[in-house]
Design a protein around this motif. Sequence first.
Motif, PDB file in Angstrom:
ATOM      1  N   UNK A   1       0.825  -1.199   0.000  1.00 37.21           N
ATOM      2  CA  UNK A   1       0.000   0.000   0.000  1.00 37.21           C
ATOM      3  C   UNK A   1       0.867   1.260   0.000  1.00 37.21           C
ATOM      4  N   UNK A   2       0.214   2.408  -0.003  1.00 34.81           N
ATOM      5  CA  UNK A   2       0.931   3.681  -0.110  1.00 34.81           C
ATOM      6  C   UNK A   2       1.810   3.946   1.111  1.00 34.81           C
ATOM      7  N   UNK A   3       1.398   3.479   2.290  1.00 33.50           N
ATOM      8  CA  UNK A   3       2.219   3.711   3.479  1.00 33.50           C
ATOM      9  C   UNK A   3       3.561   2.992   3.374  1.00 33.50           C
ATOM     10  N   UNK A   4       3.513   1.727   2.951  1.00 33.07           N
ATOM     11  CA  UNK A   4       4.744   0.975   2.770  1.00 33.07           C
ATOM     12  C   UNK A   4       5.624   1.571   1.690  1.00 33.07           C
ATOM     13  N   UNK A   5       4.987   2.046   0.619  1.00 33.61           N
ATOM     14  CA  UNK A   5       5.743   2.649  -0.470  1.00 33.61           C
ATOM     15  C   UNK A   5       6.473   3.905  -0.003  1.00 33.61           C
ATOM     16  N   UNK A   6       5.803   4.719   0.792  1.00 33.36           N
ATOM     17  CA  UNK A   6       6.445   5.933   1.321  1.00 33.36           C
ATOM     18  C   UNK A   6       7.674   5.574   2.155  1.00 33.36           C
ATOM     19  N   UNK A   7       7.571   4.518   2.951  1.00 39.17           N
ATOM     20  CA  UNK A   7       8.708   4.117   3.773  1.00 39.17           C
ATOM     21  C   UNK A   7       9.877   3.637   2.914  1.00 39.17           C
ATOM     22  N   UNK A   8       9.596   2.864   1.884  1.00 35.14           N
ATOM     23  CA  UNK A   8      10.660   2.411   0.988  1.00 35.14           C
ATOM     24  C   UNK A   8      11.395   3.604   0.384  1.00 35.14           C
ATOM     25  N   UNK A   9      10.639   4.613  -0.024  1.00 36.37           N
ATOM     26  CA  UNK A   9      11.236   5.761  -0.702  1.00 36.37           C
ATOM     27  C   UNK A   9      12.046   6.647   0.229  1.00 36.37           C
ATOM     28  N   UNK A  10      11.847   6.512   1.539  1.00 37.13           N
ATOM     29  CA  UNK A  10      12.651   7.293   2.483  1.00 37.13           C
ATOM     30  C   UNK A  10      14.071   6.757   2.610  1.00 37.13           C
ATOM     31  N   UNK A  11      14.289   5.533   2.176  1.00 37.20           N
ATOM     32  CA  UNK A  11      15.618   4.924   2.240  1.00 37.20           C
ATOM     33  C   UNK A  11      16.425   5.408   1.038  1.00 37.20           C
ATOM     34  N   UNK A  12      17.415   6.249   1.279  1.00 39.24           N
ATOM     35  CA  UNK A  12      18.182   6.864   0.190  1.00 39.24           C
ATOM     36  C   UNK A  12      18.874   5.824  -0.677  1.00 39.24           C
ATOM     37  N   UNK A  13      19.253   4.693  -0.096  1.00 39.09           N
ATOM     38  CA  UNK A  13      19.939   3.650  -0.866  1.00 39.09           C
ATOM     39  C   UNK A  13      18.984   2.921  -1.801  1.00 39.09           C
ATOM     40  N   UNK A  14      17.708   2.833  -1.440  1.00 40.80           N
ATOM     41  CA  UNK A  14      16.729   2.104  -2.238  1.00 40.80           C
ATOM     42  C   UNK A  14      15.999   2.983  -3.247  1.00 40.80           C
ATOM     43  N   UNK A  15      15.811   4.249  -2.916  1.00 40.36           N
ATOM     44  CA  UNK A  15      14.945   5.126  -3.699  1.00 40.36           C
ATOM     45  C   UNK A  15      15.240   5.146  -5.204  1.00 40.36           C
ATOM     46  N   UNK A  16      16.522   5.177  -5.658  1.00 41.49           N
ATOM     47  CA  UNK A  16      16.764   5.239  -7.105  1.00 41.49           C
ATOM     48  C   UNK A  16      16.276   4.010  -7.873  1.00 41.49           C
ATOM     49  N   UNK A  17      16.076   2.899  -7.185  1.00 37.72           N
ATOM     50  CA  UNK A  17      15.692   1.662  -7.862  1.00 37.72           C
ATOM     51  C   UNK A  17      14.208   1.358  -7.740  1.00 37.72           C
ATOM     52  N   UNK A  18      13.419   2.289  -7.200  1.00 36.00           N
ATOM     53  CA  UNK A  18      11.991   2.061  -7.003  1.00 36.00           C
ATOM     54  C   UNK A  18      11.191   2.641  -8.167  1.00 36.00           C
ATOM     55  N   UNK A  19      10.280   1.837  -8.699  1.00 31.96           N
ATOM     56  CA  UNK A  19       9.335   2.267  -9.738  1.00 31.96           C
ATOM     57  C   UNK A  19       7.932   2.092  -9.165  1.00 31.96           C
ATOM     58  N   UNK A  20       7.152   3.176  -9.118  1.00 30.10           N
ATOM     59  CA  UNK A  20       5.852   3.147  -8.447  1.00 30.10           C
ATOM     60  C   UNK A  20       4.714   3.258  -9.459  1.00 30.10           C
TER      61      UNK A  20
END
Length: 233
Positions: free
Chosen positions: A110-129
Amino acid sequence: MTSEPALLPRRGLMFVLSSPSGAGKSTLTRLLLEAHRDLQLSISVTTRAKRPSEIEGRHYFFRDQDEFRRMRDRGDLLEWAEVHGNFYGTPREPVEKALAQGRDVLFDIDWQGTEQLCRDAALAPDIVRVFVLPPSFRELKARLERRAEDNPDVIERRLRNAIVEIGKWFEYEYVIVNEDLERSYEAVRSILIAERFRRTRFTTLAGFVEGLIDEGEALLGAEQPARAGTVRP
């Protein structure tokens, strides 16, 4: 059409599908996994009761709230959220292992989990939403009722929460209105393929391009053109 970049190694991507309950993300997730055997599903941990159609370890890992809290407090979860009165979370270890091996991971969260993933600077560049919307709220209600896996109180709570969830559409790079399942699937699949070819995902692309230029200059000898505008990242 190939769905996998050839020759060059690349980083794995985190492909996130979110939607309110009943909009169709679980069906789209299933179709993607059937068509793309190289796509790995991130299986969430949840404290909610297992539905009759669900299988432990395939749809979710079902745990009680005490065990979930222990996982959260140990840092074993990449993200977690409370949704519809239950906890959901993403186990860290299998995701990090897959990405390090260049594998793509599909998230049905859900959107809450997605927001948390995107807060991780190491993960954010590899996330497609990708956010999936229903064609109408009336149709969303009808889909939840046709599914017949939740009691009326749960359905009403899901619909009320859907109003908040739908309002998060603007936080996603891609939005699909799921009126026709076949067209929606083709749209999601096209996004996945395009993102696999994004320039920044290829870990050795700069060296490959330099090799092409060097090869061209060697073949052309003294007649080679100048390297106008060549940039080495």
